[in-house]
Motif scaffolding. Structure first.
Motif, PDB file in Angstrom:
ATOM      1  N   GLY A   1      -6.614   2.379  66.444  1.00 64.04           N
ATOM      2  CA  GLY A   1      -6.836   3.310  65.230  1.00 64.04           C
ATOM      3  C   GLY A   1      -5.442   3.599  64.252  1.00 64.04           C
ATOM      4  N   VAL A   2      -4.475   2.981  64.597  1.00 64.06           N
ATOM      5  CA  VAL A   2      -3.081   3.386  63.798  1.00 64.06           C
ATOM      6  C   VAL A   2      -3.067   2.308  62.854  1.00 64.06           C
ATOM      7  CG1 VAL A   2      -2.022   4.651  65.701  1.00 64.06           C
ATOM      8  CG2 VAL A   2      -1.575   2.107  65.226  1.00 64.06           C
ATOM      9  N   GLY A   3      -4.131   1.242  62.757  1.00 64.78           N
ATOM     10  CA  GLY A   3      -4.154   0.333  61.690  1.00 64.78           C
ATOM     11  C   GLY A   3      -3.130  -1.083  62.426  1.00 64.78           C
ATOM     12  N   LYS A   4      -2.980  -1.310  63.439  1.00 65.87           N
ATOM     13  CA  LYS A   4      -2.299  -2.349  63.887  1.00 65.87           C
ATOM     14  C   LYS A   4      -3.117  -3.701  63.466  1.00 65.87           C
ATOM     15  CE  LYS A   4      -3.422  -3.110  68.052  1.00 65.87           C
ATOM     16  NZ  LYS A   4      -4.500  -4.050  67.791  1.00 65.87           N
ATOM     17  N   SER A   5      -4.354  -3.855  63.431  1.00 68.38           N
ATOM     18  CA  SER A   5      -4.971  -5.123  63.108  1.00 68.38           C
ATOM     19  C   SER A   5      -4.743  -5.172  61.544  1.00 68.38           C
ATOM     20  CB  SER A   5      -6.660  -5.024  63.310  1.00 68.38           C
ATOM     21  OG  SER A   5      -6.634  -4.972  64.733  1.00 68.38           O
ATOM     22  N   THR A   6      -4.738  -3.951  60.972  1.00 72.10           N
ATOM     23  CA  THR A   6      -4.634  -4.118  59.345  1.00 72.10           C
ATOM     24  C   THR A   6      -3.310  -4.690  59.003  1.00 72.10           C
ATOM     25  OG1 THR A   6      -6.103  -2.171  59.113  1.00 72.10           O
ATOM     26  CG2 THR A   6      -4.789  -2.607  57.296  1.00 72.10           C
TER      27      THR A   6
ATOM     28  N   LYS B   1      -1.736   3.049  70.534  1.00 72.43           N
ATOM     29  CA  LYS B   1      -3.091   3.524  70.512  1.00 72.43           C
ATOM     30  C   LYS B   1      -3.666   2.840  69.643  1.00 72.43           C
ATOM     31  CE  LYS B   1      -3.340   7.610  68.252  1.00 72.43           C
ATOM     32  NZ  LYS B   1      -4.323   8.775  68.144  1.00 72.43           N
TER      33      LYS B   1
ATOM     34  N   VAL C   1      -7.536   0.046  51.027  1.00 71.27           N
ATOM     35  CA  VAL C   1      -7.061  -0.995  52.451  1.00 71.27           C
ATOM     36  C   VAL C   1      -8.489  -0.942  53.163  1.00 71.27           C
ATOM     37  CG1 VAL C   1      -5.763  -0.775  54.440  1.00 71.27           C
ATOM     38  CG2 VAL C   1      -4.515   0.085  52.349  1.00 71.27           C
ATOM     39  N   ARG C   2      -8.984   0.186  53.571  1.00 66.43           N
ATOM     40  CA  ARG C   2     -10.138  -0.183  54.240  1.00 66.43           C
ATOM     41  C   ARG C   2     -11.220  -0.800  53.514  1.00 66.43           C
ATOM     42  NH1 ARG C   2     -14.434   2.413  54.282  1.00 66.43           N
ATOM     43  NH2 ARG C   2     -13.918   4.183  52.979  1.00 66.43           N
TER      44      ARG C   2
ATOM     45  N   VAL D   1       3.531   2.376  54.864  1.00 63.17           N
ATOM     46  CA  VAL D   1       2.145   1.918  54.272  1.00 63.17           C
ATOM     47  C   VAL D   1       1.421   3.227  53.869  1.00 63.17           C
ATOM     48  CG1 VAL D   1       0.285   0.334  54.171  1.00 63.17           C
ATOM     49  CG2 VAL D   1       2.211  -0.353  55.245  1.00 63.17           C
ATOM     50  N   PRO D   2       1.174   3.827  52.596  1.00 64.90           N
ATOM     51  CA  PRO D   2       0.478   4.782  52.292  1.00 64.90           C
ATOM     52  C   PRO D   2      -1.094   4.698  52.854  1.00 64.90           C
ATOM     53  CG  PRO D   2       0.820   3.485  50.365  1.00 64.90           C
ATOM     54  CD  PRO D   2       1.787   2.799  51.468  1.00 64.90           C
TER      55      PRO D   2
ATOM     56  N   ASP E   1      -4.675   4.530  51.707  1.00 64.27           N
ATOM     57  CA  ASP E   1      -5.120   4.344  50.555  1.00 64.27           C
ATOM     58  C   ASP E   1      -6.495   3.595  50.753  1.00 64.27           C
ATOM     59  OD1 ASP E   1      -6.052   2.821  48.234  1.00 64.27           O
ATOM     60  OD2 ASP E   1      -3.966   1.943  47.827  1.00 64.27           O
TER      61      ASP E   1
ATOM     62  N   ASN F   1       2.362   3.189  59.480  1.00 64.50           N
ATOM     63  CA  ASN F   1       1.055   3.149  58.690  1.00 64.50           C
ATOM     64  C   ASN F   1       0.567   4.421  58.457  1.00 64.50           C
ATOM     65  OD1 ASN F   1      -0.815   1.908  57.401  1.00 64.50           O
ATOM     66  ND2 ASN F   1      -2.188   1.727  59.124  1.00 64.50           N
ATOM     67  N   MET F   2      -0.289   4.473  57.472  1.00 61.58           N
ATOM     68  CA  MET F   2      -0.857   5.957  57.019  1.00 61.58           C
ATOM     69  C   MET F   2       0.044   7.016  56.806  1.00 61.58           C
ATOM     70  SD  MET F   2      -4.341   5.844  59.519  1.00 61.58           S
ATOM     71  CE  MET F   2      -5.218   4.364  59.857  1.00 61.58           C
TER      72      MET F   2
ATOM     73  N   SER G   1     -11.121  -7.296  65.244  1.00 61.61           N
ATOM     74  CA  SER G   1     -11.477  -6.877  63.850  1.00 61.61           C
ATOM     75  C   SER G   1     -11.105  -7.931  62.906  1.00 61.61           C
ATOM     76  CB  SER G   1     -10.726  -5.612  63.573  1.00 61.61           C
ATOM     77  OG  SER G   1      -9.613  -5.450  63.817  1.00 61.61           O
TER      78      SER G   1
HETATM   79  P1  ADP Z   1      -6.243  -0.516  65.110  1.00 58.82           P
HETATM   80  O1  ADP Z   1      -6.169  -2.066  64.935  1.00 58.82           O
HETATM   81  O2  ADP Z   1      -4.871   0.106  65.135  1.00 58.82           O
HETATM   82  O3  ADP Z   1      -7.124  -0.062  65.977  1.00 58.82           O
HETATM   83  P2  ADP Z   1      -7.359  -1.071  62.194  1.00 58.82           P
HETATM   84  O4  ADP Z   1      -6.366  -1.955  61.782  1.00 58.82           O
HETATM   85  O5  ADP Z   1      -8.642  -1.626  62.911  1.00 58.82           O
HETATM   86  O6  ADP Z   1      -6.586  -0.258  63.536  1.00 58.82           O
HETATM   87  O7  ADP Z   1      -7.305   0.290  61.211  1.00 58.82           O
HETATM   88  C1  ADP Z   1      -8.379   1.233  61.583  1.00 58.82           C
HETATM   89  C2  ADP Z   1      -9.168   1.579  60.331  1.00 58.82           C
HETATM   90  O8  ADP Z   1      -8.293   2.200  59.496  1.00 58.82           O
HETATM   91  C3  ADP Z   1      -9.793   0.299  59.629  1.00 58.82           C
HETATM   92  O9  ADP Z   1     -10.957   1.040  58.868  1.00 58.82           O
HETATM   93  C4  ADP Z   1      -8.929   0.266  58.583  1.00 58.82           C
HETATM   94  O10 ADP Z   1      -9.176  -0.394  57.313  1.00 58.82           O
HETATM   95  C5  ADP Z   1      -8.143   1.596  58.171  1.00 58.82           C
HETATM   96  N1  ADP Z   1      -6.959   1.737  57.581  1.00 58.82           N
HETATM   97  C6  ADP Z   1      -5.720   1.169  58.214  1.00 58.82           C
HETATM   98  N2  ADP Z   1      -4.831   1.185  57.456  1.00 58.82           N
HETATM   99  C7  ADP Z   1      -5.066   1.991  56.653  1.00 58.82           C
HETATM  100  C8  ADP Z   1      -4.321   2.556  55.389  1.00 58.82           C
HETATM  101  N3  ADP Z   1      -3.058   2.320  55.180  1.00 58.82           N
HETATM  102  N4  ADP Z   1      -5.016   3.312  54.496  1.00 58.82           N
HETATM  103  C9  ADP Z   1      -6.404   3.384  54.573  1.00 58.82           C
HETATM  104  N5  ADP Z   1      -7.302   2.899  55.616  1.00 58.82           N
HETATM  105  C10 ADP Z   1      -6.693   2.218  56.496  1.00 58.82           C
END
Ligand code: ADP
Length: 368
Positions: free
Chosen positions: A108-113, A106, A308-309, A302-303, A305, A267-268, A140
């Motif tokens: 918002g889990v930080g996939k793109s990050t 799903k 990161v955002r 990954v913590p 933090d 992640n997170m 993103s």
């Molecule tokens: P997805 O691609 O899964 O939808 P994103 O990579 O866009 O998710 O991340 C969603 C939000 O969470 C973004 O604002 C991103 O900066 C933030 N984020 C992702 N990983 C972390 C982390 N480890 N710590 C803090 N914020 C994070």
């Protein structure tokens, strides 16, 4: 060191074990050159992964091998040659050695990050990297890498990818008027755009092409699997139970499409407060559970933090902006694990005992 001969040195170096293939480099044929210059040994060795772990293992193996000979200085030149996937004659990007899909159950889990930071970390190891943002629901990458613009074409046929931090980039966001605008594309449109992104973009020679795929749906994986041989997928999850159900679906889809799961990234995972105490905000154990289910390694955690955002919003991913931060170094370690997994996966698949041939980026390290 007096009586030590070049033959003694070569003999000793041949016994050094390649950390990926678990065989002596003499048997693998990856000791490319050895020279003796006074009390200085120069060795050139080929490795199949750019990871720090591999570099350290070779370095300490070489040191241990030549120390008994009284060698004072070693100049070690590592030639990284990342193994390549099998490309058929129909493959649109045969010069792209590895195509790696980043997936999640799903949003918002930080996939793109994760995709962006891994791409950058691999680049920082000296490899040639491309990043394709195929997340139509929320491209993103333009924001995370602080890059806007429309890709151009020199010859009217091939599209030139944009570049940032030494990475070649293509994003559905580059094609939209407003990259933050969420688009809902139907299957055939996505299919067409993806075909173009893979076939018509001038990616050139790459060691890794990282593809950020939209969450949940299998459309991107399906289209790509029909078109080319993927190296494998990375599944991103949070430690949370609720998120896990969706992740299982991604895993089974990969199985159906015969896409190897290279590893899991959690992640997170936890939050460390100012007193240094760790808190599991979103539960714990999710990454491990998925790894077990997928029969793949957990690459790392990954913590959470806020940096990161913040860095992501400013267009410089944390791996670039603050590589030594806990999240930055977590991403670097995950990239190391990924590079090693890719090399091992090729080795296991081909069953070949020799390391792959080919030109790759070079790095120089001096020991002692
Ligand atoms: P997805 O691609 O899964 O939808 P994103 O990579 O866009 O998710 O991340 C969603 C939000 O969470 C973004 O604002 C991103 O900066 C933030 N984020 C992702 N990983 C972390 C982390 N480890 N710590 C803090 N914020 C994070």
């Amino acid at each position: 060191m007096g009586s030590t001969s070049l033959d003694d040195v070569k003999q000793a170096l041949r016994q050094v074990e390649d950390p990926i293939f678990k065989k002596p480099i003499g048997a693998l044929g990856t000791l490319l050159e050895a020279r003796l210059d006074g009390d200085r040994v120069h060795a050139r060795i080929r490795v199949s992964s750019p990871s720090e772990e591999v570099r350290k293992a070779i370095e300490s193996g070489v040191e241990a091998a030549v120390r008994p000979l009284g060698v004072e200085f070693v100049e070690l030149d590592l030639e990284v040659s990342v193994p390549t996937r099998e490309a058929t004659s129909e493959d649109p990007i045969p010069d792209v050695r590895n195509v790696i899909l980043v997936m999640s159950g799903k949003g918002g889990v930080g996939k793109s990050t994760v995709a962006t930071n891994l791409a950058l970390a691999l680049r920082r190891l000296g490899t040639r990297v491309g990043l394709l943002d195929a997340d139509i629901y929320g491209p993103s990458l333009p924001t995370m890498l602080g890059i806007q613009g429309h890709p151009t074409s020199k010859d009217g046929k091939r599209i030139q990818p944009l570049q940032r931090f030494g990475i070649k980039l293509m994003s559905i966001g580059f094609l939209l008027e407003d990259p933050r605008q969420a688009v809902v594309w139907r299957g055939p449109m996505l299919h067409g755009a993806l075909q173009q992104f893979v076939s018509d973009v001038d990616w050139g020679g790459l060691d890794y092409l990282i593809i950020d795929s939209p969450p949940g749906t299998g459309d991107v994986a399906l289209t790509l699997a029909q078109k080319l041989r993927l190296t494998g997928a990375i599944v991103v999850t949070t430690p949370q139970e609720v998120a896990l159900q969706d992740v299982y679906k991604s895993v089974s889809m990969c199985r159906k499409l015969n896409i190897p799961i290279l590893g899991i990234v959690e992640n997170m995972s936890y939050f460390t407060d100012t007193a240094g105490v760790k808190h599991d905000l979103f539960g714990s154990g999710g990454g491990e559970k998925i790894a077990e289910y997928a029969e793949a390694p957990l690459f790392g955690q990954v913590p959470i933090d806020t940096q990161v955002r913040e860095w992501g919003d400013q267009g410089t991913p944390i791996v670039q902006a603050a590589p030594a931060s806990p999240a930055g170094s977590a991403f670097s370690q995950i990239a190391d694990a990924l590079a090693e997994r890719v090399a091992k996966e090729h080795f296991e698949r081909s069953g070949s005992e020799s390391a792959p041939e080919g030109e790759g980026p070079k790095r120089l390290r001096i020991l002692r």
